[in-house]
Scaffold this motif. Structure first.
Motif, mmCIF file in Angstrom:
data_model
loop_
_atom_site.group_PDB
_atom_site.id
_atom_site.type_symbol
_atom_site.label_atom_id
_atom_site.label_comp_id
_atom_site.label_asym_id
_atom_site.label_seq_id
_atom_site.Cartn_x
_atom_site.Cartn_y
_atom_site.Cartn_z
ATOM 1 N N HIS A 1 -6.268 15.123 4.020
ATOM 2 C CA HIS A 1 -4.880 15.152 4.599
ATOM 3 C C HIS A 1 -3.870 15.951 3.732
ATOM 4 O O HIS A 1 -4.151 15.710 2.544
ATOM 5 C CB HIS A 1 -4.264 13.837 4.988
ATOM 6 C CG HIS A 1 -3.342 13.632 5.909
ATOM 7 N ND1 HIS A 1 -2.144 13.797 5.385
ATOM 8 C CD2 HIS A 1 -3.143 13.769 7.125
ATOM 9 C CE1 HIS A 1 -0.939 13.874 6.279
ATOM 10 N NE2 HIS A 1 -1.619 13.611 7.427
ATOM 11 N N ARG B 1 -0.919 15.273 2.833
ATOM 12 C CA ARG B 1 -0.277 14.455 1.904
ATOM 13 C C ARG B 1 -0.553 14.413 0.597
ATOM 14 O O ARG B 1 -0.071 13.960 -0.346
ATOM 15 C CB ARG B 1 -0.024 13.112 2.485
ATOM 16 C CG ARG B 1 1.311 12.861 3.328
ATOM 17 C CD ARG B 1 1.356 11.877 4.162
ATOM 18 N NE ARG B 1 1.602 10.748 3.166
ATOM 19 C CZ ARG B 1 1.949 9.409 3.442
ATOM 20 N NH1 ARG B 1 2.188 9.219 4.745
ATOM 21 N NH2 ARG B 1 2.179 8.476 2.594
ATOM 22 N N PHE B 2 -1.933 14.613 0.263
ATOM 23 C CA PHE B 2 -2.502 14.566 -1.179
ATOM 24 C C PHE B 2 -2.336 15.704 -1.801
ATOM 25 O O PHE B 2 -2.449 15.835 -3.157
ATOM 26 C CB PHE B 2 -4.126 14.553 -0.944
ATOM 27 C CG PHE B 2 -4.681 13.441 -0.464
ATOM 28 C CD1 PHE B 2 -4.448 12.072 -1.058
ATOM 29 C CD2 PHE B 2 -5.476 13.473 0.602
ATOM 30 C CE1 PHE B 2 -5.071 11.068 -0.510
ATOM 31 C CE2 PHE B 2 -6.055 12.281 1.269
ATOM 32 C CZ PHE B 2 -5.893 11.238 0.537
ATOM 33 N N ASN C 1 -20.152 11.495 5.185
ATOM 34 C CA ASN C 1 -19.792 10.723 3.979
ATOM 35 C C ASN C 1 -20.503 9.458 4.165
ATOM 36 O O ASN C 1 -19.994 8.445 5.082
ATOM 37 C CB ASN C 1 -18.300 10.436 3.581
ATOM 38 C CG ASN C 1 -18.226 9.588 2.575
ATOM 39 O OD1 ASN C 1 -19.071 9.176 1.787
ATOM 40 N ND2 ASN C 1 -16.723 9.475 2.322
ATOM 41 N N ALA D 1 -17.800 6.205 3.503
ATOM 42 C CA ALA D 1 -16.786 5.669 3.966
ATOM 43 C C ALA D 1 -16.986 4.394 5.050
ATOM 44 O O ALA D 1 -18.278 4.192 5.282
ATOM 45 C CB ALA D 1 -16.301 6.885 4.754
ATOM 46 N N ASP D 2 -15.855 4.036 5.548
ATOM 47 C CA ASP D 2 -16.043 2.850 6.193
ATOM 48 C C ASP D 2 -15.877 3.302 7.681
ATOM 49 O O ASP D 2 -15.110 4.465 7.833
ATOM 50 C CB ASP D 2 -15.093 1.771 5.874
ATOM 51 C CG ASP D 2 -15.532 1.231 4.516
ATOM 52 O OD1 ASP D 2 -16.691 1.137 4.399
ATOM 53 O OD2 ASP D 2 -14.712 0.901 3.852
ATOM 54 N N ARG E 1 -21.398 5.047 10.357
ATOM 55 C CA ARG E 1 -21.575 6.445 9.793
ATOM 56 C C ARG E 1 -22.895 7.452 10.084
ATOM 57 O O ARG E 1 -22.726 8.533 10.477
ATOM 58 C CB ARG E 1 -21.842 6.205 8.120
ATOM 59 C CG ARG E 1 -20.680 5.771 7.366
ATOM 60 C CD ARG E 1 -19.526 6.906 7.445
ATOM 61 N NE ARG E 1 -18.190 6.690 7.926
ATOM 62 C CZ ARG E 1 -17.218 7.443 7.857
ATOM 63 N NH1 ARG E 1 -17.455 8.615 8.012
ATOM 64 N NH2 ARG E 1 -16.029 6.926 8.441
ATOM 65 N N PRO F 1 -10.473 8.123 -1.969
ATOM 66 C CA PRO F 1 -10.890 7.391 -0.863
ATOM 67 C C PRO F 1 -12.229 7.548 -0.387
ATOM 68 O O PRO F 1 -12.594 9.105 -0.346
ATOM 69 C CB PRO F 1 -9.639 7.749 0.248
ATOM 70 C CG PRO F 1 -8.741 8.350 -0.377
ATOM 71 C CD PRO F 1 -9.325 8.976 -1.798
ATOM 72 N N GLY F 2 -12.937 7.036 0.130
ATOM 73 C CA GLY F 2 -14.316 7.289 0.427
ATOM 74 C C GLY F 2 -15.278 7.465 -0.493
ATOM 75 O O GLY F 2 -16.234 8.078 -0.277
ATOM 76 N N SER G 1 -4.295 9.834 11.267
ATOM 77 C CA SER G 1 -3.626 10.771 10.400
ATOM 78 C C SER G 1 -3.893 12.274 10.725
ATOM 79 O O SER G 1 -3.031 13.180 10.902
ATOM 80 C CB SER G 1 -3.716 10.377 9.019
ATOM 81 O OG SER G 1 -3.147 9.431 8.663
ATOM 82 N N GLY H 1 -12.782 9.575 4.950
ATOM 83 C CA GLY H 1 -11.651 9.198 4.017
ATOM 84 C C GLY H 1 -11.316 7.842 4.414
ATOM 85 O O GLY H 1 -10.411 7.192 3.794
ATOM 86 N N SER H 2 -12.125 7.275 5.430
ATOM 87 C CA SER H 2 -11.693 5.596 5.858
ATOM 88 C C SER H 2 -12.425 4.908 4.941
ATOM 89 O O SER H 2 -13.555 4.697 4.336
ATOM 90 C CB SER H 2 -12.293 5.438 7.284
ATOM 91 O OG SER H 2 -11.986 4.218 7.794
ATOM 92 N N GLU I 1 -7.007 7.228 4.390
ATOM 93 C CA GLU I 1 -7.104 8.099 3.295
ATOM 94 C C GLU I 1 -5.625 8.398 2.481
ATOM 95 O O GLU I 1 -5.382 8.484 1.423
ATOM 96 C CB GLU I 1 -8.151 9.412 3.157
ATOM 97 C CG GLU I 1 -7.377 10.429 3.914
ATOM 98 C CD GLU I 1 -8.404 11.800 3.956
ATOM 99 O OE1 GLU I 1 -9.441 11.712 3.575
ATOM 100 O OE2 GLU I 1 -7.632 12.831 4.086
ATOM 101 N N ILE I 2 -4.748 8.345 3.665
ATOM 102 C CA ILE I 2 -3.343 8.889 3.128
ATOM 103 C C ILE I 2 -2.602 7.587 2.475
ATOM 104 O O ILE I 2 -2.025 8.110 1.396
ATOM 105 C CB ILE I 2 -2.305 9.352 4.234
ATOM 106 C CG1 ILE I 2 -1.922 8.363 5.355
ATOM 107 C CG2 ILE I 2 -3.019 10.496 4.897
ATOM 108 C CD1 ILE I 2 -0.885 8.905 5.843
ATOM 109 N N SER I 3 -3.255 6.387 2.684
ATOM 110 C CA SER I 3 -2.458 5.112 2.043
ATOM 111 C C SER I 3 -3.035 3.901 2.384
ATOM 112 O O SER I 3 -3.435 4.062 3.634
ATOM 113 C CB SER I 3 -0.748 5.272 2.557
ATOM 114 O OG SER I 3 -0.545 3.907 2.167
#
Lengths: 308, 114, 222
Positions: A111, A113-114, A163, A166-167, A172, A237-238, C153, C163-164, C170-172
């Protein structure tokens, strides 16, 4: 053969494949691309060229791919759904294949936003699964998404990412299956540190027979230091970095941590070579391209076999 | 208890400090008062459970409004005291009056007079 | 409902600077329910603006009015006799309000007093969250009744992405991963295998991407 790329040939010949990764510069520094490519030449089948990785603007992936082709390397063109709608994605793949690009890796993309321009508008017209389906359609049916005929269809070896860490974990392998159903010919995984979890992931994958429908390359990123391990464990994350990895790095002298990280990567690859369903490794030596050879050589994977 | 407290403090009685409305507080400033404080029960002792906590949040809201308007947010305050604490009530009245005297007249009243 | 956020007072003050007679115009629709643009908030904003004007030694003419709705011409019409008395109308309805008032009264300057944020609901008193992106073709029943378009997102229809983590996006860590919730809900209903389906690319023509939208109901039209 779908595209006849070196990577495809190597995998279909049954060799344990090795891919590398190269991040283009944050500018148009061609020399930088050539410099990094030089370290990877002859030691990997093909090199992933990231596409605005971590949502930071960089030289366009297709352009860096072309530079690699000119340098005698084979690129894997990474494409994210974040920055382009279906028109641009289809146009770019036509252009990329016209330039001689044969492998593509379809991703959702981090995303924005990073990234370097968090205030930007994102696209996500398609998601990564739909992108795979779109390219498969262009290749196999020689049609655009709107069913109109292409004047020249792309020959592509289609890649996807997975991945395992990840959750939710239980979903997955299903998502991997979806990517394969949509068109993935090969899959590269996220960097693996938690080997127990990866073994479980591969067991489920093999149980579903997915490894027979698609080549799975295990992701390896050597740890450079304890700091990197801690950062990845905490902030990416992940990413699943078990405490044992951090402890092992902490157990050696600071100056020896990089060497220990490389040793750990080599041990992992040795295990992947024996693991059912794993067709190769994807070595992501991030900003460490010059150390990739040590790892690949250390794992007994050099010289690379030659296929025709 | 014939306690003395400053005569300039005008008391408006409410069944609970939770009954205070943001508008009551703002309108007082609009009308030119120099300061307002809300005297509620001790936290945890509200007969209606959270009236005094709500009052505090409303006071904080008005503090932000005053700040946005370039008026000292100290001109409004929340105090907690028990109804059995007469001397404390008188003490707070003196304390707040002192604070407002130091801040001087409300800029609204000053501008209107000019 | 449509959820909004008050604009900072400083921004509103600078928008209406130099305009003597101001009307703060509320709406009894969604913005009343989300406590940002109803009669109560009209009173608070008008009072704050009057304080600012008095402080600056300006005429404090800031009047208050709240319409039943600002998104219906019949209610906007209630302004017919008064709109032109004002140098500025600050509408604290959603983004529809200022436009309906602007379109109806050519010579009146209208200013938005709130930022319209999303279509959502109240999770608890004082907390709202987005639920719908009005894409024009609802598919939530396929995803456990939860919308991946509005709440992922990346609007992934074939999520969750890599990213989950621990149920979060993943964004926050403050943003729940709706795909995690979709998987849990479908599991709970014993319908997880439905998510194995590859969702084809979405037709965005019905969404804002197809251009500004308009809906005509012939059975209602007069």
């Amino acid at each position: 053969m779908k595209a006849g790329s070196n990577l495809e040939k190597m995998l279909s010949a049954g060799h344990f494949a090795v891919t590398g990764e190269l991040g283009p510069p944050q500018g148009n520094n061609v020399e930088e691309v050539r410099h990094k490519a030089g370290f990877l030449k002859g030691i990997v089948e093909s090199v992933n060229i990231t596409d605005n990785q971590t949502a930071v603007v960089r030289m366009a992936s297709w352009a860096a791919c072309k530079i690699l082709i000119d340098e005698g390397l084979e690129p894997n063109y990474q494409m994210v759904c974040r920055d382009r709608n279906r028109l641009a994605l289809m146009a770019d793949i036509l252009g990329a294949t016209a330039l001689g690009i044969k492998n593509v890796l379809c991703l959702s993309g981090d995303h924005q936003r990073f990234g370097s321009h968090p205030e930007s508008k994102n696209v996500y017209d398609l998601d990564s699964v739909q992108l795979l389906a779109a390219f498969k359609k262009m290749r196999d049916e020689k049609k655009f998404l709107n069913d109109k005929d292409l004047d020249g269809a792309p020959e592509l070896f289609l890649g996807a990412a997975s991945n395992p860490f990840a959750d939710p974990f239980e979903f997955r392998v299903t998502r991997l299956a979806k990517k394969i159903a949509a068109g993935a010919d090969f899959v590269q995984t996220q960097c693996i540190y938690n080997m127990d979890k990866f073994r479980e992931f591969m067991k489920q994958t093999v149980d579903r027979g997915l490894h027979e429908k698609c080549y799975i390359l295990a992701g390896v990123t050597p740890m450079k230091s304890v700091g990197m391990a801690k950062y990845m464990a905490k902030f990416v994350p992940g990413m699943d970095v078990p405490e044992s990895v951090v402890k092992r790095l902490q157990g050696v002298d600071k100056k020896q941590q990089a060497a220990e990280g490389i040793k750990m990567a080599i041990e992992q690859i040795e295990e992947f070579k024996e693991m059912e369903g794993v067709a190769g490794v994807h070595v992501m030596a991030i900003e460490w391209e010059h150390r990739a050879k040590e790892i690949i050589e250390g794992a007994g994977l050099l010289p690379r076999p030659v296929v025709d | 208890m014939r306690l003395q407290y400053p005569t300039n403090v005008r008391v408006i009685q409410l069944p609970c400090s939770g009954r205070v409305d943001i508008l009551h507080l703002l309108r007082s400033f609009e009308d030119g008062v120099d300061g307002v404080y809300v005297a509620g029960c001790m936290e945890g002792d509200c007969h209606f459970l959270t009236g005094n906590l709500k009052a505090r949040r409303k006071v904080e809201y008005v503090q932000k409004v005053l700040e946005s308007l370039g008026i000292e947010p100290e001109r409004i305050a929340m105090y907690n005291m028990s109804s059995a604490e007469g001397p404390r009530f008188a003490e707070v009245a003196r304390e707040f009056t002192e604070r407002i005297k130091e801040l001087g007249p409300s800029p609204i009243a000053t501008a209107q007079a000019a | 409902m449509i959820v909004g956020d008050s604009k900072p007072l400083e921004e509103i003050l600078s928008m209406i600077e130099g305009r003597d007679k101001v009307l703060v115009l509320g709406c009894r629709g969604c913005v009343t329910v989300c406590n940002v643009g109803g009669e109560k908030e009209v009173g608070i904003l008008a009072s704050a603006l009057r304080i600012a004007r008095k402080k600056a030694g300006l005429p404090p003419t800031v009047e208050e009015m709240t319409l039943e709705r600002q998104c219906d011409p019949e209610y906007v019409e209630e302004l017919a006799d008064v709109a032109e008395n004002y140098d500025a109308i600050v509408s604290i309805a959603c983004g529809v309000g200022p436009q309906f008032v602007s379109e109806r009264f050519r010579d009146v300057a209208v200013f938005p007093g709130i930022n319209t944020t999303f279509i959502g609901g109240a999770l608890e008193h004082g907390v709202w969250a987005e639920r719908c992106q009005s894409c024009g073709n609802c598919l939530v029943h396929n995803f456990g009744g939860l919308c991946p378009i509005a709440r992922c997102s990346k609007s992934l229809m074939n999520g969750p992405c890599g990213g989950s983590a621990s149920g979060n996006c993943e964004i926050s860590p403050e943003v729940p991963c709706v795909w995690d919730q979709i998987v849990q809900k479908m599991s709970a209903m014993g319908r997880l295998e439905e998510l194995e389906q590859v969702w084809p690319n979405k037709n965005w023509l019905t969404a804002r991407d197809g251009g500004p939208r308009k809906r005509v109901r012939e059975d209602l039209k007069q």
